[in-house]
Design a protein around this motif. Structure first.
Motif, mmCIF file in Angstrom:
data_model
loop_
_atom_site.group_PDB
_atom_site.id
_atom_site.type_symbol
_atom_site.label_atom_id
_atom_site.label_comp_id
_atom_site.label_asym_id
_atom_site.label_seq_id
_atom_site.Cartn_x
_atom_site.Cartn_y
_atom_site.Cartn_z
ATOM 1 N N SER A 227 41.817 -5.557 17.663
ATOM 2 C CA SER A 227 41.557 -4.145 17.388
ATOM 3 C C SER A 227 42.768 -3.480 16.750
ATOM 4 C CB SER A 227 41.192 -3.398 18.681
ATOM 5 O OG SER A 227 40.064 -3.972 19.303
ATOM 6 N N THR B 260 40.377 9.859 15.788
ATOM 7 C CA THR B 260 40.732 8.445 15.942
ATOM 8 C C THR B 260 39.876 7.599 15.013
ATOM 9 O OG1 THR B 260 41.311 8.755 18.275
ATOM 10 C CG2 THR B 260 40.880 6.502 17.543
ATOM 11 N N TYR C 146 39.128 3.456 14.354
ATOM 12 C CA TYR C 146 39.361 2.142 14.946
ATOM 13 C C TYR C 146 38.584 1.074 14.187
ATOM 14 C CZ TYR C 146 34.682 2.391 16.956
ATOM 15 O OH TYR C 146 33.310 2.478 17.112
ATOM 16 N N GLU D 32 43.921 0.649 15.703
ATOM 17 C CA GLU D 32 43.539 2.044 15.929
ATOM 18 C C GLU D 32 44.640 2.971 15.436
ATOM 19 O OE1 GLU D 32 43.273 4.642 19.921
ATOM 20 O OE2 GLU D 32 41.685 3.129 19.775
ATOM 21 N N SER E 196 33.581 -0.630 13.581
ATOM 22 C CA SER E 196 34.578 0.375 13.203
ATOM 23 C C SER E 196 33.948 1.753 13.242
ATOM 24 C CB SER E 196 35.115 0.090 11.785
ATOM 25 O OG SER E 196 34.072 0.153 10.828
ATOM 26 N N SER F 162 37.551 -3.158 15.046
ATOM 27 C CA SER F 162 37.668 -4.293 15.954
ATOM 28 C C SER F 162 36.808 -5.445 15.448
ATOM 29 C CB SER F 162 37.248 -3.907 17.377
ATOM 30 O OG SER F 162 35.876 -3.553 17.419
#
Length: 208
Positions: free
Chosen positions: A158, A177, A179, A160, A207, A181
């Motif tokens: 991941s 945020t 992210y 972020e 994501s 992964s």
């Protein structure tokens, strides 16, 4: 399980650290017994089976895991924060197997931009953060067509990045945020006419 913690402060620096270890040993045994039924239909007990044609089977698996885990957190004037973590696992899923070793790292960095730089007064607080990590899923047993037991250690990687923002003397708060992964080496159960078949699926990304 074992856990040791450390904390130290000097001048503008703060350091926190921890060290942990654990050991786990799990065994699973499954007994199956089946065959043609006697006079009573739909009564699935051992007393209602023809003993001459009945068959028994014993299957099972085991998992032995040892792990060591360490974290270090450093901050300067409560403005810049660095977090490091690492976990190493030693695992085997059969008595004759050798232990496999897997390492899972993690690093995070953040800073309070509103304390470090001159920014507009309408922004009362601004913190920027980012992290990269890898976590593991316990080993899963994959039964092959030849009856052998293979296993896979699932991983999720991941990344972020984000920020925390407060405006107008904290009257308005906003957190953003992003992210991404990727999960790999996952085991899936697929229904079949004869029961269930296990397959190792492709990498899955997420994501947002």
């Amino acid at each position: 399980n074992l856990l040791v913690n450390f904390y130290k402060t000097w001048k503008d620096w703060n350091v926190q650290a921890s060290l942990a270890g654990s050991f786990r040993d799990i065994k699973n045994t499954k007994y199956q017994f089946g065959g043609p039924l006697k006079e009573m239909p739909n009564v699935f007990t051992t007393n209602n089976l023809y003993e001459t044609n009945a068959k028994g089977e014993t299957t099972g698996w085991m998992t032995t895991t040892g792990s060591a885990y360490a974290t270090v957190g450093v901050n300067w004037k409560n403005m810049i924060f660095l977090d490091l973590a690492g976990r190493n696992e030693w695992e085997k899923v059969a008595i004759a197997d050798k232990f496999s070793s897997v390492f899972y790292p993690s690093v995070g960095l953040s800073f309070v931009a509103s304390e470090l730089f001159d920014i507009p007064q309408t922004i009362s607080y601004l913190k920027v953060r980012g992290s990269i990590s890898e976590v593991g899923k316990p080993s899963e047993i994959l039964l092959s067509s030849s009856g052998q037991h293979n296993y896979s250690i699932g991983k999720v990687r991941s990344q972020e990045i984000g920020m925390d923002l407060r405006l107008l003397r904290d009257r308005i708060s906003l957190g953003i945020t992003y992210y991404n992964s990727v999960a790999s080496d996952q085991i899936f159960d697929i229904p079949t006419p004869m029961g269930t078949r296990q397959i190792q699926g492709p990498a899955l990304s997420n994501s947002g």
